[in-house]
Design an enzyme around this catalytic site. Structure first.
Site, PDB file in Angstrom:
ATOM      1  N   GLY A 144       0.830  -1.148  -0.164  1.00 26.73           N
ATOM      2  CA  GLY A 144       0.025   0.020  -0.056  1.00 26.73           C
ATOM      3  C   GLY A 144       0.784   1.184   0.101  1.00 26.73           C
ATOM      4  O   GLY A 144       2.220   1.273   0.213  1.00 26.73           O
ATOM      5  N   CYS A 145       0.425   2.294  -0.492  1.00 30.69           N
ATOM      6  CA  CYS A 145       1.026   3.436  -0.670  1.00 30.69           C
ATOM      7  C   CYS A 145       1.420   4.034   0.567  1.00 30.69           C
ATOM      8  O   CYS A 145       2.797   4.438   1.045  1.00 30.69           O
ATOM      9  CB  CYS A 145       0.325   4.860  -1.352  1.00 30.69           C
ATOM     10  SG  CYS A 145      -1.188   5.074  -0.661  1.00 30.69           S
ATOM     11  N   TYR A 146       0.589   4.196   1.841  1.00 28.76           N
ATOM     12  CA  TYR A 146       1.278   4.494   3.160  1.00 28.76           C
ATOM     13  C   TYR A 146       2.051   3.550   3.806  1.00 28.76           C
ATOM     14  O   TYR A 146       3.178   4.003   4.341  1.00 28.76           O
ATOM     15  CB  TYR A 146      -0.154   5.016   4.075  1.00 28.76           C
ATOM     16  CG  TYR A 146      -0.693   6.052   3.851  1.00 28.76           C
ATOM     17  CD1 TYR A 146      -0.333   7.297   3.949  1.00 28.76           C
ATOM     18  CD2 TYR A 146      -2.065   6.309   3.579  1.00 28.76           C
ATOM     19  CE1 TYR A 146      -0.840   8.544   4.049  1.00 28.76           C
ATOM     20  CE2 TYR A 146      -3.007   7.385   3.474  1.00 28.76           C
ATOM     21  CZ  TYR A 146      -2.362   8.483   3.783  1.00 28.76           C
ATOM     22  OH  TYR A 146      -3.157   9.629   3.532  1.00 28.76           O
TER      23      TYR A 146
END
Length: 337
Positions: A144-146
């Site tokens: 995921g990006c975060y």
């Protein structure tokens, strides 16, 4: 002929970024780009920056995708598993969604709902031992990006014993492209300009992923929607394991962990990450210090949520899976200003 690749879910922001990167890749041949509601549209109508690519978005047909050597799934969370099950084992897959990231079915049910589809090799090559797992895998779950931003900042500190695994606090701001391309009132320009808005406070779906990847045992995360199209700036704080841990020690641990890693730069002392400096790249920029008042470790991490946080990371994993140089088709340099 090179390695034949296809992208399912190519009409979204992450899918469009994948197409941009694949179009310039020296070894991957982009054969198909598929979509749902936008199927039948010339690509330039959906992604005007890709006008030089003579492609029409096709229906998401498993038989069509099965003709590729490697397929990228850039679908909404919860939709990858059904499509992946219809592709032969011989086709390599990199899933940009969350379907196969978590190892704990209970965590999937709590944060995403529905039935847990299973667990694939986790797509963050910079984690110890993970590069080899990705190289040996036919199926890889992209980060995921975060999670990418926070894990790169935190994992080496917990692994080395410099930071405690309890009471990790994250405040992270993301550009609006992280919310996807579907029209939403709260993403209108008149709603977001000149404004910062927290969302999913205390219950963001990337929390169990971060804990799984870093070894953190308790983590509080506050995501913030920022008035910019792309980028993540994450501020990660953690307790020191000892009062003897200085800012120099923290930076040394990070520098040692990422020595030789092309896509992670620990900035010189006194320089702090900018989201704009990583835009369009597959790089993550890190800086660390120790708070003079609380004594907590502070690490700030910046990356492009569509680059190292999504499409760039997926291409990096595909390179590893395909036995190619990890940097193929990717840039360490951002576009600035």
């Amino acid at each position: 002929m090179g390695i034949r690749v296809a992208v399912a879910g190519a009409s979204g922001y992450a899918g469009g970024e994948l197409l941009r990167l694949l179009a310039g890749h020296p070894e991957f041949d982009l054969t198909y780009a598929t979509a749902h509601s936008q199927a039948g549209q010339p690509l330039y109508r959906v992604h005007p920056n890709l006008a030089a690519l003579d492609l029409t978005l096709a229906e998401t047909d498993p038989a069509l995708l099965a003709t590729a050597d490697l397929v990228f799934l850039a679908l909404p969370h919860g939709e990858s598993a059904a499509l992946a099950a219809q592709l032969p084992d011989s086709v390599k897959i990199v899933d940009l969604g969350a379907d196969f990231r978590l190892s704990d079915p209970g965590q999937w049910e709590q944060y995403y709902g529905g039935t847990h589809a299973g667990t694939w090799a986790y797509g963050l090559p910079e984690l110890p031992g993970q590069r080899q797992q990705i190289a040996n895998a036919q199926r890889v779950a992209n980060t995921g990006c975060y999670a990418a931003a926070v894990t790169l900042a935190l994992a080496p500190l917990i692994a080395s014993g410099v930071a405690e695994a309890e009471d990790v606090v994250v405040v992270a701001a993301s550009g609006t492209s992280g919310a996807g391309k579907s029209p939403k009132t709260h993403l209108l320009a008149s709603e977001i300009m000149g404004d910062l808005t927290p969302y999913k406070v205390g219950a963001h779906q990337h929390v169990p992923e971060i804990k799984q990847a870093t070894g953190a045992r308790s983590l509080s995360m506050t995501p913030v929607l920022a008035p910019m199209p792309r980028g993540i700036l994450a501020t990660v704080t953690a307790k020191r394991s000892s009062c003897d841990i200085t800012a120099g020690v923290v930076r040394e641990v990070l520098a040692d962990a990422y020595a030789g890693e092309p896509f992670v730069q620990v900035l010189p002392e006194g320089s702090w990450p900018h989201t704009g400096a990583t835009a369009g790249s597959n790089s993550a920029h890190l800086q660390a210090t120790v708070d003079v008042d609380s004594g907590r470790i502070i690490v700030v991490s910046a990356l492009d949520n569509l680059g190292k946080g999504a499409a760039g990371q997926a291409v990096q994993c595909a390179n590893v899976m395909s036995g190619l140089p990890e940097t193929s088709g990717l840039s360490v340099f951002g576009v600035f200003p």
